[in-house]
Design a protein around this motif. Structure first.
Motif, PDB file in Angstrom:
ATOM      1  N   VAL A 373       0.837  -1.196   0.000  1.00  0.00           N
ATOM      2  CA  VAL A 373       0.000   0.000   0.000  1.00  0.00           C
ATOM      3  C   VAL A 373       0.874   1.250   0.000  1.00  0.00           C
ATOM      4  CG1 VAL A 373      -1.828   1.212   1.249  1.00  0.00           C
ATOM      5  CG2 VAL A 373      -1.734  -1.292   1.301  1.00  0.00           C
ATOM      6  N   VAL A 374       0.442   2.267  -0.749  1.00  0.00           N
ATOM      7  CA  VAL A 374       1.176   3.534  -0.723  1.00  0.00           C
ATOM      8  C   VAL A 374       0.818   4.288   0.556  1.00  0.00           C
ATOM      9  CG1 VAL A 374       1.384   3.727  -3.222  1.00  0.00           C
ATOM     10  CG2 VAL A 374      -0.596   4.728  -2.074  1.00  0.00           C
ATOM     11  N   PRO A 375       1.803   4.907   1.219  1.00  0.00           N
ATOM     12  CA  PRO A 375       1.514   5.609   2.472  1.00  0.00           C
ATOM     13  C   PRO A 375       0.467   6.710   2.327  1.00  0.00           C
ATOM     14  CG  PRO A 375       3.887   5.331   2.195  1.00  0.00           C
ATOM     15  CD  PRO A 375       3.246   4.907   0.911  1.00  0.00           C
ATOM     16  N   ASN A 477       7.455  -1.434   5.972  1.00  0.00           N
ATOM     17  CA  ASN A 477       8.115  -1.499   4.665  1.00  0.00           C
ATOM     18  C   ASN A 477       9.418  -2.306   4.702  1.00  0.00           C
ATOM     19  OD1 ASN A 477      10.052   0.245   5.738  1.00  0.00           O
ATOM     20  ND2 ASN A 477       9.187   2.066   4.787  1.00  0.00           N
ATOM     21  N   GLY A 478       9.661  -2.994   5.819  1.00  0.00           N
ATOM     22  CA  GLY A 478      10.767  -3.941   5.878  1.00  0.00           C
ATOM     23  C   GLY A 478      12.146  -3.345   5.884  1.00  0.00           C
ATOM     24  N   SER A 479      12.278  -2.093   6.341  1.00  0.00           N
ATOM     25  CA  SER A 479      13.607  -1.489   6.324  1.00  0.00           C
ATOM     26  C   SER A 479      13.648  -0.228   7.178  1.00  0.00           C
ATOM     27  CB  SER A 479      14.005  -1.117   4.887  1.00  0.00           C
ATOM     28  OG  SER A 479      13.179  -0.070   4.409  1.00  0.00           O
ATOM     29  N   THR A 546       3.668  -1.572   3.442  1.00  0.00           N
ATOM     30  CA  THR A 546       3.671  -0.332   2.671  1.00  0.00           C
ATOM     31  C   THR A 546       4.868  -0.270   1.721  1.00  0.00           C
ATOM     32  OG1 THR A 546       4.905   0.792   4.429  1.00  0.00           O
ATOM     33  CG2 THR A 546       2.502   0.952   4.500  1.00  0.00           C
ATOM     34  N   ARG A 547       4.702   0.541   0.697  1.00  0.00           N
ATOM     35  CA  ARG A 547       5.807   0.797  -0.228  1.00  0.00           C
ATOM     36  C   ARG A 547       6.851   1.648   0.477  1.00  0.00           C
ATOM     37  NH1 ARG A 547       4.760   0.031  -5.776  1.00  0.00           N
ATOM     38  NH2 ARG A 547       5.952   1.858  -6.402  1.00  0.00           N
ATOM     39  N   SER A 548       8.108   1.393   0.180  1.00  0.00           N
ATOM     40  CA  SER A 548       9.198   2.097   0.838  1.00  0.00           C
ATOM     41  C   SER A 548       9.431   3.459   0.192  1.00  0.00           C
ATOM     42  CB  SER A 548      10.486   1.281   0.763  1.00  0.00           C
ATOM     43  OG  SER A 548      11.038   1.344  -0.550  1.00  0.00           O
ATOM     44  N   GLU A 549      10.277   4.251   0.843  1.00  0.00           N
ATOM     45  CA  GLU A 549      10.627   5.576   0.328  1.00  0.00           C
ATOM     46  C   GLU A 549      11.258   5.499  -1.057  1.00  0.00           C
ATOM     47  OE1 GLU A 549      10.835   6.168   4.839  1.00  0.00           O
ATOM     48  OE2 GLU A 549      11.097   4.548   3.388  1.00  0.00           O
ATOM     49  N   LEU A 550      11.955   4.414  -1.373  1.00  0.00           N
ATOM     50  CA  LEU A 550      12.577   4.278  -2.686  1.00  0.00           C
ATOM     51  C   LEU A 550      11.519   4.199  -3.787  1.00  0.00           C
ATOM     52  CD1 LEU A 550      14.979   3.472  -0.769  1.00  0.00           C
ATOM     53  CD2 LEU A 550      15.704   1.932  -2.606  1.00  0.00           C
TER      54      LEU A 550
END
Length: 566
Positions: A373-375, A477-479, A546-550
């Motif tokens: 999911v996008v933040p 987001n796993g990081s 969620t999708r990460s900042e990258l």
């Protein structure tokens, strides 16, 4: 009464109702006295002293009373530092009590002994050591006075174990009523400076008010709103300044600066011919690393701390005083001079036009079906389904810029809390506990990063034990996504020690602590999960991948600039 009992009586006199802390060997006298006063003062046991301080910090921000935290000697005194450093750096009034080894054991290498006053010096505004029982009443009064006056901060009191147990006959138990809340003993900026500020605002064609954290701490939202309406001036804020004006107000333009800004707000800041800074440090984030204000712009600054005046940007007119008190005097000047609202090049209609592309993008992101999911969809879904009286506490990292830019406050006053002094991870989850006790009649939502969850997730035990009706949304987001983004942009994508490669079922972890866990695998599940959490009388933990900042770059000015130049 012994010294510990006198301390509790003094706290009652200062109208203290909640203390956040962790027990230890050297605090037993204090705990015994608190037990006798349990109908008047509630002690909230945290699982970690850092978390207890985060609770007290948020409690103070939302209640306008000094937050109270306590910690035992040794490890307790060292663990409490991150929480009090954040409060002190954000000018939040707090009293921290640390119990210590007996005075008679000083210098003997006693277990847990350390120079506590020196240890906490850099993270506090004021310190006092109670070497004798007779010293306690005056030290407590000085601590409350120091924490709540001028630029607020943390006052630290060291309580040796043997002194706590000694008798204190005929103590002076009076409290300073003014220092039970903050800011105490407000000061007003000089009239001549206020007149010069008014003249500059009237002369400008494109003025902008930028309200910082000091404006909210002062409780100046009514005066700021009135000034905007009377003189037709848009109001922007820093992240800590959110709440200086209702963000649904037609003169509000939202957050400016390097993190969490709306693009049109930064555009207005760059084009302003006069900027009025209220309670702001005017640091590098606010000025986009010194690129604003424009060289020809008039700079006006009002701050309770004279050391901030002209510190980072030369001020055309600088005034020292409490924001609320001084703006009330400025409004009185406007009335005395019968000033009508001047014609401006920027109107509410123009602001709405400038904002339209940003909110159109928000609306598009709110319907994106992306998995993870996008933040942006989480934040907008939350905003659409929360009441006016919601309180949102967000961690540093992904949550900060998206919350700052997208989550519009529907009322003046603080309702969004984000730690901005040091940006320490692990803040939001424990801080929601302090938020609950500060605002027990309001809905509390915590936005928790997975990096932060690894640091303070055990405070789910506190929330579960107390059965607090708090909704926690876990951005998974796993990081350490913020740091990974820096490695991506500036270090040739050489990723080291930023990814969480192991498997963790956060919803099941929450269940293990007695908190209802919900796992989100598709964005269409968000509405039901959030509405269930907000309707529950018990805590709910919502784990969202969620999708990460990258993959989904947040509104961070430097990152967006770096990507645009590639």
């Amino acid at each position: 009464m012994n010294t510990a009992q006198v301390l509790v009586e003094l706290l009652k006199a200062y109208k203290v109702q909640h203390i956040f802390g962790v027990p230890g060997d050297t605090t037993m006298h204090f705990y015994d006295a608190l037990y006798a006063a349990r109908d008047d003062i509630q002690h909230i046991m945290a699982r970690d002293e850092r978390s207890a301080a985060f609770m007290a910090d948020t409690y103070a921000r939302l209640s306008h009373r000094p937050g109270i935290t306590e910690a035992p000697s040794g490890g307790g005194a060292t663990y409490v530092i991150p929480g009090i450093a954040e409060a002190n750096g954000s000018s939040v009034p707090m009293i921290v009590f640390t119990s210590d080894v007996p005075v008679v054991d000083e210098g003997k290498g006693t277990l847990t002994a350390i120079d506590q006053a020196r240890l906490l010096e850099a993270a506090t505004k004021w310190r006092g050591v109670v070497k004798r029982p007779s010293m306690l009443p005056d030290i407590v009064r000085r601590a409350f006075r120091a924490a709540t006056t001028g630029r607020g901060g943390v006052a630290h009191i060291v309580l040796p174990e043997d002194v706590l147990g000694e008798e204190l006959p005929s103590p002076a138990l009076h409290a300073e009523e003014a220092c039970t809340v903050y800011p105490a003993y407000r000061t007003q900026a000089p009239r001549v400076a206020l007149e010069a500020i008014l003249d500059a605002l009237l002369k400008a064609s494109r003025p902008l008010i930028i309200a910082g954290g000091g404006a909210v701490l002062s409780g100046a939202w009514d005066e700021i709103t009135a000034l905007a309406e009377r003189l037709h001036i848009p109001v922007a804020t820093t992240i800590n300044g959110k709440g200086s004006i209702n963000e649904m107000h037609p003169w509000s333009v939202g957050v400016i600066g390097g993190n969490g800004a709306r693009p049109y707000a930064n555009q207005l800041m760059a084009e302003a011919d006069c900027i009025f800074y209220l309670g702001s440090k005017v640091n590098s984030l606010t000025t986009l690393k010194g690129t604003v204000p424009a060289p020809t712009a008039t700079v006006l600054q009002l701050n309770v701390d004279p050391l901030e005046l002209g510190n980072n940007v030369p001020a055309t007119v600088a005034a020292c005083g409490d924001i609320k008190e001084s703006l009330a005097a400025l409004l009185e000047l406007i009335s005395q001079r019968s000033i009508s609202a001047p014609q401006r090049s920027v109107t509410p209609e123009k602001l709405e036009e400038l904002a339209a592309p940003f909110w159109e993008a928000v609306a598009r992101n709110a319907t994106r079906p992306d998995v993870p999911v996008v933040p942006q969809r989480i934040i907008e879904t939350l905003w659409q389904h929360t009441p006016e009286d919601v309180v949102v506490v967000a961690d540093p990292g992904t949550m900060t810029p998206f919350t700052a830019s997208q989550f519009r406050t529907r009322r003046p006053g603080r309702s969004v809390v984000i730690p901005r002094a040091h940006g320490g991870l692990g803040y939001a989850l424990p801080a929601t506990v302090g938020a609950y006790y500060a605002r027990p009649g309001e809905r509390i939502v915590g936005l928790v990063g997975d990096g932060s969850f690894g640091m303070s997730g055990t405070e789910l035990a506190t929330i579960g034990m107390l059965k607090l009706p708090i909704t926690l949304i876990h951005f998974n987001n796993g990081s350490f996504g913020w740091i990974k983004m820096l490695q991506h942009l500036y270090y040739g994508q050489r990723y080291l020690s930023v990814d969480f490669t192991g498997k963790m079922d956060a919803a099941t972890v929450a269940e293990g602590f007695g908190v209802r866990g919900i796992r989100i695998t598709h964005p269409d599940q968000l509405v039901d999960a959030i509405t269930e959490g907000l309707a529950s009388n018990e805590p709910v933990f919502i784990d969202v991948h969620t999708r990460s900042e990258l993959d989904e770059v947040p509104p961070v000015h430097a990152w967006q600039q770096a990507l645009s130049q590639r």
